[in-house]
Structure formats: C-alpha cells, structure tokens
Design an enzyme around this catalytic site. Structure first.
Site, PDB file in Angstrom:
ATOM      1  N   LYS A   1       0.868  -1.138  -0.103  1.00 50.37           N
ATOM      2  CA  LYS A   1       0.112   0.018  -0.079  1.00 50.37           C
ATOM      3  C   LYS A   1       0.897   1.171   0.029  1.00 50.37           C
ATOM      4  O   LYS A   1       2.132   1.125   0.504  1.00 50.37           O
ATOM      5  CB  LYS A   1      -0.895  -0.121   1.207  1.00 50.37           C
ATOM      6  CG  LYS A   1      -0.507  -0.397   2.659  1.00 50.37           C
ATOM      7  CD  LYS A   1       0.838   0.453   3.374  1.00 50.37           C
ATOM      8  CE  LYS A   1       0.755   2.075   3.439  1.00 50.37           C
ATOM      9  NZ  LYS A   1       1.990   2.427   3.969  1.00 50.37           N
TER      10      LYS A   1
ATOM     11  N   TYR B   1      -4.565   4.063   6.234  1.00 51.23           N
ATOM     12  CA  TYR B   1      -5.155   3.183   7.300  1.00 51.23           C
ATOM     13  C   TYR B   1      -6.242   3.440   7.992  1.00 51.23           C
ATOM     14  O   TYR B   1      -7.411   2.522   8.256  1.00 51.23           O
ATOM     15  CB  TYR B   1      -3.984   2.789   8.242  1.00 51.23           C
ATOM     16  CG  TYR B   1      -2.612   2.018   8.137  1.00 51.23           C
ATOM     17  CD1 TYR B   1      -2.903   0.510   7.824  1.00 51.23           C
ATOM     18  CD2 TYR B   1      -1.493   2.432   7.457  1.00 51.23           C
ATOM     19  CE1 TYR B   1      -1.829   0.116   7.532  1.00 51.23           C
ATOM     20  CE2 TYR B   1      -0.498   1.854   7.159  1.00 51.23           C
ATOM     21  CZ  TYR B   1      -0.370   0.717   7.298  1.00 51.23           C
ATOM     22  OH  TYR B   1       0.534  -0.235   6.756  1.00 51.23           O
TER      23      TYR B   1
HETATM   24  P1  NAD Z   1      12.483   1.727   2.513  1.00 53.16           P
HETATM   25  O1  NAD Z   1      13.014   3.076   1.874  1.00 53.16           O
HETATM   26  O2  NAD Z   1      12.885   1.104   3.586  1.00 53.16           O
HETATM   27  O3  NAD Z   1      12.708   0.608   1.080  1.00 53.16           O
HETATM   28  C1  NAD Z   1      12.442   1.168  -0.362  1.00 53.16           C
HETATM   29  C2  NAD Z   1      13.333   0.165  -1.220  1.00 53.16           C
HETATM   30  O4  NAD Z   1      13.038   0.565  -2.558  1.00 53.16           O
HETATM   31  C3  NAD Z   1      14.803   0.161  -0.565  1.00 53.16           C
HETATM   32  O5  NAD Z   1      15.349  -1.197  -0.980  1.00 53.16           O
HETATM   33  C4  NAD Z   1      15.367   1.055  -2.077  1.00 53.16           C
HETATM   34  O6  NAD Z   1      16.870   0.735  -2.400  1.00 53.16           O
HETATM   35  C5  NAD Z   1      14.415   0.671  -2.938  1.00 53.16           C
HETATM   36  N1  NAD Z   1      14.391   1.514  -4.000  1.00 53.16           N
HETATM   37  C6  NAD Z   1      14.350   1.453  -5.262  1.00 53.16           C
HETATM   38  N2  NAD Z   1      14.294   2.717  -6.196  1.00 53.16           N
HETATM   39  C7  NAD Z   1      14.344   3.533  -5.367  1.00 53.16           C
HETATM   40  C8  NAD Z   1      14.160   5.116  -5.333  1.00 53.16           C
HETATM   41  N3  NAD Z   1      14.168   5.497  -6.320  1.00 53.16           N
HETATM   42  N4  NAD Z   1      14.304   5.830  -4.287  1.00 53.16           N
HETATM   43  C9  NAD Z   1      14.063   4.990  -3.036  1.00 53.16           C
HETATM   44  N5  NAD Z   1      14.287   3.708  -2.850  1.00 53.16           N
HETATM   45  C10 NAD Z   1      14.136   3.281  -3.956  1.00 53.16           C
HETATM   46  O7  NAD Z   1      10.695   1.919   2.285  1.00 53.16           O
HETATM   47  P2  NAD Z   1       9.763   0.808   2.969  1.00 53.16           P
HETATM   48  O8  NAD Z   1       9.468   1.316   4.388  1.00 53.16           O
HETATM   49  O9  NAD Z   1      10.301  -0.694   2.736  1.00 53.16           O
HETATM   50  O10 NAD Z   1       8.356   1.082   1.993  1.00 53.16           O
HETATM   51  C11 NAD Z   1       8.284   0.374   0.694  1.00 53.16           C
HETATM   52  C12 NAD Z   1       6.915   0.129   0.673  1.00 53.16           C
HETATM   53  O11 NAD Z   1       6.298  -0.526   1.640  1.00 53.16           O
HETATM   54  C13 NAD Z   1       5.907   1.656   0.535  1.00 53.16           C
HETATM   55  O12 NAD Z   1       5.052   1.313  -0.663  1.00 53.16           O
HETATM   56  C14 NAD Z   1       5.148   1.681   1.728  1.00 53.16           C
HETATM   57  O13 NAD Z   1       4.086   2.348   1.654  1.00 53.16           O
HETATM   58  C15 NAD Z   1       5.098   0.196   2.180  1.00 53.16           C
HETATM   59  N6  NAD Z   1       5.007  -0.371   3.596  1.00 53.16           N
HETATM   60  C16 NAD Z   1       3.934  -0.949   4.027  1.00 53.16           C
HETATM   61  C17 NAD Z   1       3.950  -1.111   5.387  1.00 53.16           C
HETATM   62  C18 NAD Z   1       2.715  -1.907   5.904  1.00 53.16           C
HETATM   63  O14 NAD Z   1       2.529  -2.255   7.168  1.00 53.16           O
HETATM   64  N7  NAD Z   1       2.040  -2.546   5.091  1.00 53.16           N
HETATM   65  C19 NAD Z   1       4.878  -0.500   6.142  1.00 53.16           C
HETATM   66  C20 NAD Z   1       5.929   0.130   5.621  1.00 53.16           C
HETATM   67  C21 NAD Z   1       6.129   0.396   4.300  1.00 53.16           C
END
Ligand code: NAD
Length: 369
Positions: A135, A220
């Site tokens: 999401k 959420y």
């Molecule tokens: P994060 O920044 O920790 O991870 C993002 C990943 O994408 C990294 O591995 C990064 O290297 C990669 N990436 C690739 N291209 C990129 C770019 N151009 N810029 C930045 N990063 C890039 O983020 P996250 O917290 O893991 O979030 C990722 C997704 O998961 C989002 O869509 C977020 O909304 C979702 N999320 C969901 C929940 C949940 O509880 N369901 C919780 C956190 C995040």
C-alpha cells in the site's frame, strides 16, 4: 474514469459499484486443503518493509523465498546466504522481466516506493507472475486501474498488502459491523501519525511517494472507516494541516484531516501526519464505543471499550506479516479469485478516496466520491 477504462473494467466483471465487501478470513479449511503445498516468492525492493515480510516468511508453511529483486548489489550476499538463493533468481530493476524464466517463482511481493508499484506490477503480470503489492497501491486512480487490468489480462492475481485484514482486532470490528452486534455504527475516528525522519527521503519526494502522510499512514484510517462501517463514502471534506518545516514538507503534506459521509448517515473523521506518534481508532456503535491504540502499527495492538470491559476484544500478539503471509498462501494456491477485499479492487477503492481527500483539501469544498 473515462468511458474506455470503465468499459474495460466492466468487461472484466469489475464494476466498481457492485462489489461486495466480505470479511471471509476464516481460512482453517483452506489451510488444511493446501497443507504441504508451497509457492515460490520473490521480494522486490529490499528496504525496511521487505525485511519485515522476510521475517514473516521464516519457517513458512506455504512460502519459499526463492528470489530477490534489488538495485543495491551490496545487499545480495547476505540475502543469498540466508535464503540459499540461486544466482539465476537474483534480479535487478533492469533485468526484472527475466522473471519469466524463473519457474520456481510464482509470486512477487513489491516493496518499492509508491510510484514504482504500477510499473513493477504490470511487468510482473507480463512475466506471468502473481503479485502482492504494498500500500498505497499506486499514486493515481488510473495507475491502479491499469494494474488491475494488466493482471486480469495476464490471468494472474493481484493482492494489496493490507496486513490488518488478517489481524484479529480489525477482523472483530468487521464482524461486529457486519452482524450489527452492538447496533449501527454511527462514527469512526482514525488518527495515524508517525515521525517520518529527516528530509531527503523518498517519502517526502512527491514523484516517488505520490503524496505525504495520507498516502503512507492516513490510508489505514480510510481503510478502517470503510471496513468499520461496511460502506463506501459518498463525499469528503478535507483540510491540510500547518506546514511545520518548509524544507522537509516542500513537496508533500505533513498533516491532513478529512471527514467522510457514508450512505447510512455514518460519519468518519481522520487525520494523518508525519510529525508526532499517534495511532488510534475509535468506533462508536449504538451500544458501545471501541477503541484501539496502538491501532495500525505492528503491535501489540491494545483495545478498550467504553461502557464495558474489553473481554472478547483482546487477542494474543501475532507477528503481523507472518499472519498475513500464512493467510495469503492458500489464497494464492487456490484456483479461485482472491476475495475482493484482499485484491487490487480494494486498493483502487482507497486510491479513489485518497485522491478525493486531496482534491477536497486543495479546493476547500466537499468532493463527491
Ligand atoms: P524503504 O525506503 O525502507 O525501502 C524502499 C526500497 O526501495 C529500498 O530497498 C530502496 O533501495 C528501493 N528503491 C528502489 N528505487 C528507489 C528510489 N528511486 N528511491 C528510493 N528507494 C528506492 O521503504 P519501505 O518502508 O520498505 O516502504 C516500501 C513500500 O512498503 C512502500 O510502498 C510503503 O508504503 C510500504 N510499507 C508498508 C507497510 C505495511 O505495514 N504494510 C509498512 C511500511 C512500508
């Protein structure tokens, strides 16, 4: 939605007005039926959330983590060793389409920044892989529709990672609402605010995130309003909060509040922000008022009941991502379509509401949804 896209969705049996909102989450029979069967999964983007999902896959009954997709080569050795990955199942963002040759990868789980969800979902569908996408599903309604259409055309399933649909507290709220156990739901209030951290990250970049706290955590509260009322909102008013840090919030909003009106007369208020930590859900029924705080984070969630004790509304802690993945396993092993509320349709409904909230906040007028 333009006429062509509406015709396409209707042609796929995806008429948006008539979709039931079920909470058929009791999966014990499914679990028994698919015991011993496993799916191969690849994680796409190895950031914080992918690590959480990977934790949830340790000793999984239904999943083998068989692949990774990453733009950071330095992350590969640790993942390769921990999960015993084959070199041929380690992809980057450019050769991702070669997934088509990975016969032991059935499903990809997309954990990339929001604006990359549509592209990586559509490419996975073209490679014949089922998709679980995080999401918010996308950064526009059109992208969400295109993702659904692409997966449908390819005959693959598309789920959104709404982990709280598998959480007993939230399932109980859905059950009480569906059965009107304590009468009609009159009011739902949801607040989710996190301290997002420093400037310079993708969550604060409009192109990558699509928006600010609403897209990330406000979603959420919108979800909760929909499943607690079991209704779809008719209209929304909304207001942006103050800009507290001009550098950090030059592209996306920090805080935003909104008010949703539902067909039955039920009303919901919501607020999200990137500033303080607040994590609450309140559901007012005719007889009792239920609250959760924390309500949406990884738990343990905590309940209280106004006008009574919270027996029947207290559950042992379970790892959210593990619970989600163990419930999703049978849903992907089954030949049946995913339940609507697990599918891309659910993500699309939220996208329409999020976009209407932004429009209402920009225009200072109510927006019909
Ligand atoms: P994060 O920044 O920790 O991870 C993002 C990943 O994408 C990294 O591995 C990064 O290297 C990669 N990436 C690739 N291209 C990129 C770019 N151009 N810029 C930045 N990063 C890039 O983020 P996250 O917290 O893991 O979030 C990722 C997704 O998961 C989002 O869509 C977020 O909304 C979702 N999320 C969901 C929940 C949940 O509880 N369901 C919780 C956190 C995040």
């Amino acid at each position: 939605m333009d006429k062509k896209r509406r015709a396409l969705l209707n042609g796929l049996g995806l008429s948006l007005a008539s979709l039931p909102f079920t909470s058929s989450l009791s999966l014990a029979e499914h679990h028994a039926k698919y015991k011993g069967k496993k799916l191969g999964i690849a994680l796409v983007g190895l950031g914080r959330y992918a690590n959480r999902i990977a934790d949830g896959l340790v000793n999984s009954q239904f999943w083998n983590l068989n692949g990774i997709v990453t733009g950071s080569p330095e992350k590969i050795p640790a993942w390769k060793e921990k999960w015993k990955l084959k070199d041929s199942n380690i992809f980057n963002y450019d050769n991702y389409d070669q997934l088509i040759n990975a016969k032991d990868i059935d499903v990809v789980y997309i954990c990339l920044p929001n604006s990359m969800h549509a592209d990586f979902t559509i490419r996975a569908a073209k490679a014949g892989k089922h998709v679980i996408c995080e999401k918010p599903m996308a950064v526009s309604v059109k992208e969400a529709e295109d993702m659904i259409a692409a997966c449908d055309r390819a005959g693959v399933k598309l789920a959104i990672g709404y982990r709280l649909h598998f959480n007993p507290y939230h399932q109980k709220i859905i059950e009480w609402s569906q059965q009107k156990t304590f009468g009609n739901i009159g009011y739902v209030d949801g607040v989710f605010s996190i301290n997002v951290g420093p400037a310079g990250q993708w969550r604060l970049d409009k192109k990558l995130a699509g928006g600010g706290s609403l897209m990330d955590v406000g979603i959420y509260c919108v979800q909760a309003a929909r499943y607690a009322t079991q209704e779809e909102p008719l209209s929304v008013t909304a207001q942006f909060g103050p800009i507290t840090d001009r550098e950090k919030f030059k592209e996306v909003e920090n805080g935003i509040s909104w008010q949703l009106k539902f067909p039955s007369g039920a009303y919901s208020t919501g607020y999200s922000a990137y500033q303080n930590y607040i994590d609450t859900l309140t559901v007012g029924t005719e007889q009792k008022t239920f609250s959760l705080s924390p309500a949406y984070s990884y738990g343990p969630l905590k309940s209280s009941v106004f006008g009574g004790d919270n027996s029947g509304f207290s559950f042992p802690f379970k790892h959210h991502q593990q619970t989600q993945m163990e419930a999703m396993g049978p849903l992907f092993l089954s030949k049946d379509p995913l339940p609507d509320h697990i599918s891309g349709l659910e993500g699309l409904k939220d996208m329409k509401i999020l976009m209407a909230i932004y429009k209402a906040a920009r225009n200072g007028k109510p927006v019909k949804i």
